[in-house]
Design a protein around this motif. Structure first.
Motif, PDB file in Angstrom:
ATOM      1  N   TYR A  15      76.779  -8.931  56.677  1.00 18.59           N
ATOM      2  CA  TYR A  15      78.086  -8.282  56.732  1.00 18.59           C
ATOM      3  C   TYR A  15      78.255  -7.475  58.012  1.00 18.59           C
ATOM      4  N   LEU A  16      77.216  -6.776  58.408  1.00 23.86           N
ATOM      5  CA  LEU A  16      77.275  -5.900  59.577  1.00 23.86           C
ATOM      6  C   LEU A  16      76.838  -6.634  60.839  1.00 23.86           C
ATOM      7  N   SER A  17      77.273  -7.860  60.973  1.00 24.02           N
ATOM      8  CA  SER A  17      76.943  -8.679  62.141  1.00 24.02           C
ATOM      9  C   SER A  17      78.151  -8.795  63.061  1.00 24.02           C
ATOM     10  N   THR A  18      77.889  -9.100  64.318  1.00 24.52           N
ATOM     11  CA  THR A  18      78.995  -9.310  65.250  1.00 24.52           C
ATOM     12  C   THR A  18      79.794 -10.551  64.853  1.00 24.52           C
ATOM     13  N   ALA A  19      79.140 -11.551  64.275  1.00 25.53           N
ATOM     14  CA  ALA A  19      79.859 -12.757  63.844  1.00 25.53           C
ATOM     15  C   ALA A  19      80.896 -12.408  62.779  1.00 25.53           C
ATOM     16  N   HIS A  20      80.530 -11.573  61.812  1.00 25.05           N
ATOM     17  CA  HIS A  20      81.490 -11.169  60.788  1.00 25.05           C
ATOM     18  C   HIS A  20      82.579 -10.291  61.388  1.00 25.05           C
ATOM     19  N   ARG A  21      82.197  -9.361  62.218  1.00 26.68           N
ATOM     20  CA  ARG A  21      83.188  -8.487  62.870  1.00 26.68           C
ATOM     21  C   ARG A  21      84.240  -9.320  63.606  1.00 26.68           C
ATOM     22  N   ASP A  22      83.784 -10.366  64.291  1.00 30.31           N
ATOM     23  CA  ASP A  22      84.673 -11.168  65.128  1.00 30.31           C
ATOM     24  C   ASP A  22      85.452 -12.229  64.361  1.00 30.31           C
ATOM     25  N   ASN A  23      85.167 -12.408  63.097  1.00 27.07           N
ATOM     26  CA  ASN A  23      85.834 -13.426  62.288  1.00 27.07           C
ATOM     27  C   ASN A  23      86.766 -12.771  61.269  1.00 27.07           C
ATOM     28  N   ARG A  24      87.749 -12.081  61.771  1.00 19.76           N
ATOM     29  CA  ARG A  24      88.660 -11.353  60.892  1.00 19.76           C
ATOM     30  C   ARG A  24      89.343 -12.287  59.895  1.00 19.76           C
ATOM     31  N   ALA A  25      89.817 -13.443  60.338  1.00 20.37           N
ATOM     32  CA  ALA A  25      90.537 -14.372  59.461  1.00 20.37           C
ATOM     33  C   ALA A  25      89.646 -14.940  58.366  1.00 20.37           C
TER      34      ALA A  25
END
Length: 191
Positions: A92-102
């Motif tokens: 959850y606290l990954s840059t991939a999740h941060r960057d995948n808002r949609a």
């Protein structure tokens, strides 16, 4: 047309209706998480689902109903429910999740907007919040059930807040954005 053929056609038709409804809910979930409820039109949702705008009212009575059902659908189909708290926090606290808002968490993308939506939309999010806390309480640290529940609530609140803050800071200060994610992961890991 005989009864067997008619039933077969009706079954396919019902299956297609269900498939179209799922396409609408998935498209709405992506668009709403990316842009918010107010900035997305029904026509955009239907277009993203590959359907015509005119077909919308065969599935939903209003945009408000679409929002409530999309919240429930998106939260019911959120990935990672089988992970324990620590593993979930890492993803959850990954840059991939941060960057995948949609495609990311509805709580982080829509939580503050949902407060102003229908009672059905708020209830769907609240029900999901209850389930998430109960799931995390199973693996959260603590000697008693009350301590585990407290840790689950605090960790989940920290995760959602961290993603909101990391998304907010990303464009202006990418280093701060990354730091918010790292620091929150570290705080949860040592809690």
């Amino acid at each position: 047309m005989n009864d067997v053929k008619l039933r077969s056609v009706m079954k396919v038709s019902r299956e297609q209706v269900a498939e179209n409804r799922q396409k609408i809910l998935e498209a709405a979930g992506r668009l709403f998480r990316d842009r918010g409820y107010e900035d997305v039109t029904v026509a955009e949702v239907m277009g993203a689902a590959g359907l015509t705008h005119g077909g919308f009212y065969g599935h939903f009575a209003s945009k408000e109903e679409l929002i409530a059902e999309t919240v429930a659908y998106t939260l019911a189909n959120a990935p990672g429910a089988d992970r324990d708290l620590a593993a979930y926090a890492d993803a959850y606290l990954s840059t991939a999740h941060r960057d995948n808002r949609a495609g990311g968490c509805a709580f982080a993308a829509l939580g503050s907007d949902t407060v102003r939506e229908s009672p059905e939309a708020r209830a769907a999010m609240t029900d999901s919040l209850r389930r998430q806390i109960a799931r995390f309480a199973l693996s959260a640290p603590g000697a008693t059930a009350a301590e585990r529940r407290q840790a689950a609530i605090g960790s989940w609140a920290a995760m959602v807040g961290a993603v909101v803050l990391a998304r907010l800071a990303r464009a202006e200060d990418a280093r701060l954005s990354d730091e918010v994610l790292r620091a929150t992961r570290a705080w949860i890991a040592k809690s």
